[in-house]
Design a protein around this motif. Structure first.
Motif, PDB file in Angstrom:
ATOM      1  N   GLU A   1      12.676 -51.912   9.390  1.00 33.70           N
ATOM      2  CA  GLU A   1      13.747 -51.999  10.377  1.00 33.70           C
ATOM      3  C   GLU A   1      14.458 -53.349  10.277  1.00 33.70           C
ATOM      4  O   GLU A   1      13.816 -54.395  10.188  1.00 33.70           O
ATOM      5  N   LEU A   2      15.786 -53.304  10.295  1.00 30.07           N
ATOM      6  CA  LEU A   2      16.620 -54.508  10.280  1.00 30.07           C
ATOM      7  C   LEU A   2      17.080 -54.824  11.699  1.00 30.07           C
ATOM      8  O   LEU A   2      17.659 -53.967  12.375  1.00 30.07           O
ATOM      9  N   ILE A   3      16.827 -56.050  12.154  1.00 30.29           N
ATOM     10  CA  ILE A   3      17.250 -56.502  13.481  1.00 30.29           C
ATOM     11  C   ILE A   3      18.084 -57.765  13.308  1.00 30.29           C
ATOM     12  O   ILE A   3      17.646 -58.713  12.648  1.00 30.29           O
ATOM     13  N   LEU A   4      19.278 -57.775  13.886  1.00 30.62           N
ATOM     14  CA  LEU A   4      20.189 -58.912  13.771  1.00 30.62           C
ATOM     15  C   LEU A   4      20.472 -59.481  15.160  1.00 30.62           C
ATOM     16  O   LEU A   4      20.768 -58.723  16.091  1.00 30.62           O
ATOM     17  N   LYS A   5      20.407 -60.802  15.287  1.00 34.60           N
ATOM     18  CA  LYS A   5      20.701 -61.432  16.569  1.00 34.60           C
ATOM     19  C   LYS A   5      21.406 -62.765  16.351  1.00 34.60           C
ATOM     20  O   LYS A   5      20.975 -63.568  15.523  1.00 34.60           O
TER      21      LYS A   5
ATOM     22  N   VAL B   1      17.864 -62.948  11.097  1.00 31.85           N
ATOM     23  CA  VAL B   1      17.523 -61.637  10.549  1.00 31.85           C
ATOM     24  C   VAL B   1      16.028 -61.417  10.728  1.00 31.85           C
ATOM     25  O   VAL B   1      15.224 -62.265  10.324  1.00 31.85           O
ATOM     26  N   THR B   2      15.677 -60.304  11.345  1.00 34.05           N
ATOM     27  CA  THR B   2      14.277 -59.895  11.445  1.00 34.05           C
ATOM     28  C   THR B   2      14.093 -58.597  10.674  1.00 34.05           C
ATOM     29  O   THR B   2      14.886 -57.659  10.838  1.00 34.05           O
TER      30      THR B   2
ATOM     31  N   ARG C   1      11.252 -55.753  10.193  1.00 38.54           N
ATOM     32  CA  ARG C   1       9.996 -55.295  10.795  1.00 38.54           C
ATOM     33  C   ARG C   1       9.467 -54.089  10.037  1.00 38.54           C
ATOM     34  O   ARG C   1      10.201 -53.133   9.763  1.00 38.54           O
TER      35      ARG C   1
ATOM     36  N   ALA D   1       6.361 -58.621  10.696  1.00 40.03           N
ATOM     37  CA  ALA D   1       7.780 -58.971  10.823  1.00 40.03           C
ATOM     38  C   ALA D   1       8.056 -60.242  10.050  1.00 40.03           C
ATOM     39  O   ALA D   1       7.239 -61.175  10.043  1.00 40.03           O
TER      40      ALA D   1
ATOM     41  N   GLU E   1      25.345 -55.202   8.229  1.00 36.65           N
ATOM     42  CA  GLU E   1      25.397 -53.853   8.809  1.00 36.65           C
ATOM     43  C   GLU E   1      25.899 -52.821   7.794  1.00 36.65           C
ATOM     44  O   GLU E   1      25.457 -51.666   7.801  1.00 36.65           O
TER      45      GLU E   1
ATOM     46  N   ARG F   1      22.917 -51.582   5.890  1.00 30.37           N
ATOM     47  CA  ARG F   1      21.705 -51.363   6.684  1.00 30.37           C
ATOM     48  C   ARG F   1      20.824 -50.279   6.063  1.00 30.37           C
ATOM     49  O   ARG F   1      19.600 -50.447   5.956  1.00 30.37           O
TER      50      ARG F   1
ATOM     51  N   GLU G   1      17.007 -50.873   4.933  1.00 30.05           N
ATOM     52  CA  GLU G   1      15.925 -50.222   5.670  1.00 30.05           C
ATOM     53  C   GLU G   1      15.152 -49.205   4.834  1.00 30.05           C
ATOM     54  O   GLU G   1      14.035 -48.838   5.190  1.00 30.05           O
TER      55      GLU G   1
END
Length: 336
Positions: free
Chosen positions: A2-6, A31-32, A34, A39, A62, A65, A69
């Protein structure tokens, strides 16, 4: 995977000024990646000099993605090669992704990154602490606020030598000078003579990045070693710096991450160039990745978290220049 962006806005303790800009807040993206219970984390800061913004990095990540993933079993080298064609025009975004993948990969292997690579850490260099351009009394106050064994002093003013003379009266630390492309050829050569008398170790990127004839002249006549920064961005730039600089400052954000950064270090060593890694204004996320290539470096500038009023993660720590690794595997980073 899983790609998590913040996105984050990193607030600085003091206004930070170099020869071409001043900032109080540094935007960045974390960038995380998981994968089950594991992670990995990576970071890249926005940078107007390279026309990089946080929205641009998020948008470019994005777009791929689904490709990201669907990955997760490849080595970091294979993953970087697969992703590079999609992010070759945004190496900052690639850096955050590559560092996160390296972190995740090492955690899944149950090792710290430097252990995964077979490095030993007994001879790690100390990090410097950066003093941005300001009135002399404020620069002195910043040094006194954090006593440190090595200071990196930003210059590019009309009173550069006077600044260093004044700072030298307040510290016996090693001084390194970064002019951020703010000097001319003859100015650099003149300054090198005076700065050597003041205990300066080297000069970083005194001339504009593309002035290769000027770099060649300074390389031949400077009284101090010259380290490339803005002139050494990507892997192919290392060879160009040979016989134009005495060393190269490799910044992971500029080259596309820790995977190509390690290749650049090996190329520099092969050419007999001194090796350095530097940071942008970054949190402990980005700095913790740099820490794991310390065994391969002659010099390092990884003081980013020390410039912040508040960090966003735990990881490596710094005390009087010495870096201590976090207990966890990978880079050891944990977001707050």
């Amino acid at each position: 995977m899983e790609l998590i962006l913040k996105a984050y806005d990193l607030k600085l303790k003091h206004t930070f000024t170099i020869s071409r800009k001043s900032i109080d807040v540094q935007p960045c993206v974390i960038v995380t990646l998981r994968d089950g219970k594991f992670a990995g984390f990576g970071e890249a800061s926005s940078n107007p000099y390279y026309n990089i913004t946080v929205p641009m990095m998020i948008a470019d990540l994005e777009k791929i993605r689904s490709i990201i993933e669907s990955s997760g079993t490849e080595t970091p080298e294979v993953f970087w090669t697969k992703i590079f064609p999609y992010l070759k025009d945004n190496l900052f975004a690639l850096c955050a992704l590559d560092n996160a993948y390296n972190d995740l990969y090492a955690r899944k292997k149950g090792k710290k990154l430097y252990e995964l690579w077979g490095y030993t850490t007994e001879k790690n260099p100390l990090t410097d602490y950066t003093i941005g351009i300001a009135p002399i009394e404020k620069m002195v106050a910043k040094m006194e606020e954090l006593p440190w064994p090595i200071y990196k002093i930003k210059l590019g003013t009309q009173e550069d030598i006077a600044i260093v003379k004044a700072l030298r009266q307040h510290s016996n630390a090693i001084f390194r000078i970064d002019a951020n492309c703010g000097w001319g050829i003859d100015e650099t050569i003149r300054n090198s003579i005076e700065l050597k008398k003041l205990g300066v170790e080297f000069l970083e990127q005194p001339l504009k990045a593309d002035d290769w004839d000027g770099h060649k002249k300074v390389f031949k006549h400077s009284a101090l070693p010259i380290i490339a920064d803005e002139s050494c961005i990507k892997e192919e730039d290392v060879a160009k710096c040979f016989q134009h600089f005495h060393g190269v400052n490799i910044k992971l954000a500029k080259c596309g991450g820790i995977t190509p950064g390690r290749r650049m270090i090996q190329e520099a060593k092969h050419l007999g160039l001194r090796t350095m890694a530097g940071c942008m204004t970054e949190s402990t996320v980005g700095i913790s990745a740099i820490a794991h290539i310390l065994p391969e470096l002659d010099y390092v500038d990884m003081d980013g978290p020390l410039l912040l009023s508040e960090d966003i993660a735990s990881g490596v720590t710094m005390e009087f220049g010495k870096i201590s690794y976090a207990e966890g595997n990978g880079t050891g980073v944990h977001l707050f």
